[in-house]
Design a protein around this motif. Structure first.
Motif, short mmCIF file in Angstrom:
data_model
loop_
_atom_site.label_atom_id
_atom_site.label_comp_id
_atom_site.label_asym_id
_atom_site.label_seq_id
_atom_site.Cartn_x
_atom_site.Cartn_y
_atom_site.Cartn_z
N GLU A 22 0.83 -1.21 0.00
CA GLU A 22 0.00 0.00 0.00
C GLU A 22 0.86 1.25 0.00
O GLU A 22 0.54 2.25 -0.65
N GLY A 23 2.00 1.19 0.71
CA GLY A 23 2.92 2.31 0.72
C GLY A 23 3.58 2.54 -0.63
O GLY A 23 3.83 3.69 -1.02
N ILE A 24 3.87 1.44 -1.34
CA ILE A 24 4.50 1.56 -2.66
C ILE A 24 3.58 2.31 -3.63
O ILE A 24 4.00 3.25 -4.31
N VAL A 25 2.32 1.90 -3.70
CA VAL A 25 1.41 2.60 -4.62
C VAL A 25 1.10 3.99 -4.11
O VAL A 25 0.84 4.91 -4.90
N GLY A 26 1.14 4.17 -2.79
CA GLY A 26 0.87 5.48 -2.23
C GLY A 26 1.92 6.52 -2.62
O GLY A 26 1.62 7.72 -2.69
N LYS A 27 3.15 6.06 -2.89
CA LYS A 27 4.19 7.00 -3.34
C LYS A 27 3.80 7.70 -4.62
O LYS A 27 4.26 8.81 -4.90
N TYR A 28 2.96 7.04 -5.41
CA TYR A 28 2.55 7.60 -6.71
C TYR A 28 1.17 8.25 -6.63
O TYR A 28 0.53 8.47 -7.66
N GLY A 29 0.73 8.52 -5.41
CA GLY A 29 -0.54 9.20 -5.24
C GLY A 29 -1.75 8.31 -5.45
O GLY A 29 -2.85 8.82 -5.72
N ARG A 31 -4.43 5.19 -4.21
CA ARG A 31 -5.01 4.37 -3.16
C ARG A 31 -5.15 2.95 -3.71
O ARG A 31 -5.18 2.75 -4.93
N PRO A 32 -5.23 1.94 -2.86
CA PRO A 32 -5.37 0.58 -3.36
C PRO A 32 -6.52 0.41 -4.34
O PRO A 32 -6.40 -0.31 -5.33
N GLU A 33 -7.63 1.11 -4.11
CA GLU A 33 -8.78 0.98 -5.01
C GLU A 33 -8.56 1.66 -6.36
O GLU A 33 -9.35 1.47 -7.29
N ASP A 34 -7.50 2.47 -6.47
CA ASP A 34 -7.18 3.12 -7.74
C ASP A 34 -6.34 2.24 -8.66
O ASP A 34 -6.12 2.58 -9.81
N VAL A 35 -5.86 1.11 -8.12
CA VAL A 35 -4.89 0.29 -8.85
C VAL A 35 -5.59 -0.79 -9.67
O VAL A 35 -6.42 -1.54 -9.15
N ASP A 55 -6.98 4.82 -14.22
CA ASP A 55 -7.12 5.95 -15.15
C ASP A 55 -6.10 5.90 -16.29
O ASP A 55 -6.00 6.83 -17.08
N GLY A 56 -5.32 4.81 -16.34
CA GLY A 56 -4.39 4.63 -17.45
C GLY A 56 -2.95 5.00 -17.15
O GLY A 56 -2.05 4.68 -17.94
N ARG A 57 -2.69 5.65 -16.05
CA ARG A 57 -1.32 6.00 -15.72
C ARG A 57 -0.53 4.75 -15.35
O ARG A 57 -1.07 3.81 -14.75
N VAL A 58 0.76 4.74 -15.72
CA VAL A 58 1.63 3.59 -15.46
C VAL A 58 2.87 4.07 -14.73
O VAL A 58 3.47 5.09 -15.10
N PHE A 59 3.26 3.33 -13.71
CA PHE A 59 4.46 3.64 -12.94
C PHE A 59 5.32 2.39 -12.83
O PHE A 59 4.79 1.27 -12.73
#
Length: 213
Positions: A22-29, A31-35, A55-59
């Motif tokens: 959760e912290g890893i995805v949080g670095k990119y702004g 939330r778990p439900e956004d992934v 929303d299509g963004r990739v990290f």
């Protein structure tokens, strides 16, 4: 034996806490439900961590960033007292095959894996696959595996001490047979007392096993 003709295992370094992911995805702004997709490895070897938002963004971030710096910081305590991180009870065991000072890959490579045939059935299958051209193999040694997977060596040496620490605190613990825990603890030398004291202190702070990392 009639229903299961072969078992295959992989080398397991342990399962990290969910809050680390959760912290890893949080670095990119996020939330778990956004992934939409979170892939810890792949797209190469070892492969970058791939995060795709709805929303299509990739990290992406490197394997080393993910595993050395983040996931490895909070491995579940149950994994720390596991005696079989290298699939000893399987017919075939597979694992990462790179050599580094700490067992981590810091760059992409050709993607070789270690393969261990632990039984006649496993050995027979590997020979058949090689004869059919499905795999290509090269010799490997126990010393090579120790350099590729040093954390497995360290954990095997530490398991008995950690179990002893739990026993001294009257905590429940798994019972193992056939994993040579005494012999491995002996090769660990002073690590035995260090791991026993560490486990004893952690339990003494009032944390239950599921809370220990």
């Amino acid at each position: 034996a009639r229903l299961i003709c072969l078992t295959v295992a992989f080398f397991c370094a342990g399962v990290s806490s969910l809050r680390i992911s959760e912290g890893i995805v949080g670095k990119y702004g996020l939330r778990p439900e956004d992934v939409k997709v979170l892939r810890y490895r792949g797209h190469g070897c070892p492969g970058a961590t791939h995060i795709e938002a709805k929303d299509g963004r990739v990290f992406t971030q490197t394997y080393d960033d993910t595993w050395s710096e983040e996931l490895n910081q909070e491995i579940q305590f149950r994994c720390k007292i596991c005696a079989d991180g290298t699939g000893e009870q399987a017919d075939i065991a597979c694992g990462d095959a790179w050599i580094g000072a700490d067992g981590y890959a810091y760059a992409e490579h050709d993607g070789w894996n270690s393969i261990i045939a632990r039984t006649e059935a496993g050995d027979r299958l590997l020979l058949e696959m090689e004869a059919a051209g499905a795999i290509a193999t090269a010799p490997n040694t126990t010393d090579d595996l120790g350099r590729m997977q040093p954390h497995q060596v360290e954990r095997k040496r530490a398991v008995l001490a950690r179990l002893a620490g739990l026993a001294l605190r009257l905590q429940p613990r798994p019972r193992y047979a056939g994993f040579r825990l005494v012999a491995n603890a002996w090769t660990g030398g002073e690590m035995f007392w260090e791991n026993l004291r560490a486990t004893f202190r952690r339990v003494g702070r009032g944390g239950k096993q599921r809370d220990l990392s």
